[in-house]
Design an enzyme around this catalytic site. Structure first.
Site, PDB file in Angstrom:
ATOM      1  N   VAL A  18     -29.073   4.588   5.260  1.00  0.00           N
ATOM      2  CA  VAL A  18     -27.935   4.680   4.342  1.00  0.00           C
ATOM      3  C   VAL A  18     -26.708   5.015   5.169  1.00  0.00           C
ATOM      4  CG1 VAL A  18     -29.117   5.228   2.195  1.00  0.00           C
ATOM      5  CG2 VAL A  18     -28.653   7.053   3.827  1.00  0.00           C
ATOM      6  N   SER A  19     -25.555   4.547   4.705  1.00  0.00           N
ATOM      7  CA  SER A  19     -24.374   4.596   5.554  1.00  0.00           C
ATOM      8  C   SER A  19     -23.362   5.673   5.241  1.00  0.00           C
ATOM      9  CB  SER A  19     -23.653   3.245   5.514  1.00  0.00           C
ATOM     10  OG  SER A  19     -23.276   2.952   4.185  1.00  0.00           O
ATOM     11  N   THR A  20     -23.496   6.355   4.127  1.00  0.00           N
ATOM     12  CA  THR A  20     -22.516   7.385   3.787  1.00  0.00           C
ATOM     13  C   THR A  20     -23.199   8.707   3.512  1.00  0.00           C
ATOM     14  OG1 THR A  20     -22.586   6.980   1.406  1.00  0.00           O
ATOM     15  CG2 THR A  20     -21.070   5.619   2.689  1.00  0.00           C
TER      16      THR A  20
END
Length: 229
Positions: A18-20
């Site tokens: 996941v990026s955030t």
């Protein structure tokens, strides 16, 4: 002659990202990826030897992702036969990086599967799709290179100075120019700047005759100082 170690064909490493920070904290993105891969594993009889998660990690490059590095180590040490991702962008958003991973997988004899696009290097259809994407990655590299060259040429034609921006204070440049015009040598100017603890343009603590010369050349290429000590 010792046989090359191989992992059972049904063993996989599942990679999630996941990026955030919000996704990392909520777990929603990870849960959806995990559910998709577990369902496919149940359907195809895979044995998931490890789940590797990078939380809050960017997909712009392959660097800075310890879980991905661990997943790659597992397939390349033949503790698993396949690296699986739920979506290709969980692995990489760069076609160039993805193409590099495909080449790496072929060279080191492990499989790569992206469920959303049907990429599977062990099947003819999956390998064909991967090859198409590799060609697209090559095209992307060439287009980026061409645009960069054209952009630099346009700036040069317009008289824009290329290279690092000048970050040296005006008073330091004036001092160097004045001392040089007064006949001070490059080495002498450098010693004075070091004695006064004046930082260089890049924040360094040490001046050299060559550094002083570069500053002079950047202002007036025809102005040079004597090279003596």
């Amino acid at each position: 002659m010792a046989k090359t170690k191989t992992a059972p064909a049904n063993t996989v490493v599942a990679y999630l990202r996941v990026s955030t920070d919000e996704q990392a904290e909520s777990g929603a993105g990870l849960m959806a990826q995990r559910a998709a891969m577990q369902a496919e594993a149940d359907r195809r009889g895979w044995v998931i030897v490890a789940w590797k998660e990078d939380k809050g990690a960017s997909g712009k490059s392959l660097g800075g992702r310890p879980a991905l590095a661990e997943a790659l180590e597992l397939v390349e040490s033949h503790q698993a036969a396949t690296l699986v991702v739920a979506k290709l962008d969980r692995l990489s958003r760069s076609l160039v990086d993805f193409a590099g991973l495909m080449d790496r997988a072929r060279a080191k004899r492990w499989n790569l599967i992206a469920l959303d696009l049907g990429i599977d290097l062990s099947t003819p259809a999956g390998e064909f799709l991967a090859s198409v994407m590799a060609s697209a990655a090559q095209w992307e590299r060439r287009i980026i290179g061409q645009r960069t060259r054209e952009g630099l040429a346009a700036k040069k034609a317009a008289g824009v100075r290329l290279g690092r921006p000048v970050t040296l204070p005006a008073e330091v440049r004036h001092r160097i120019r004045s001392e040089a015009n007064s006949g001070s040598s490059l080495a002498c100017i450098a010693r004075g700047l070091n004695a006064d603890e004046v930082p260089t343009a890049q924040g360094g603590k040490k001046w050299y005759p060559s550094t002083v010369k570069a500053v002079l050349a950047s202002q007036h290429p025809t102005v040079t100082a004597a090279a003596g000590a």
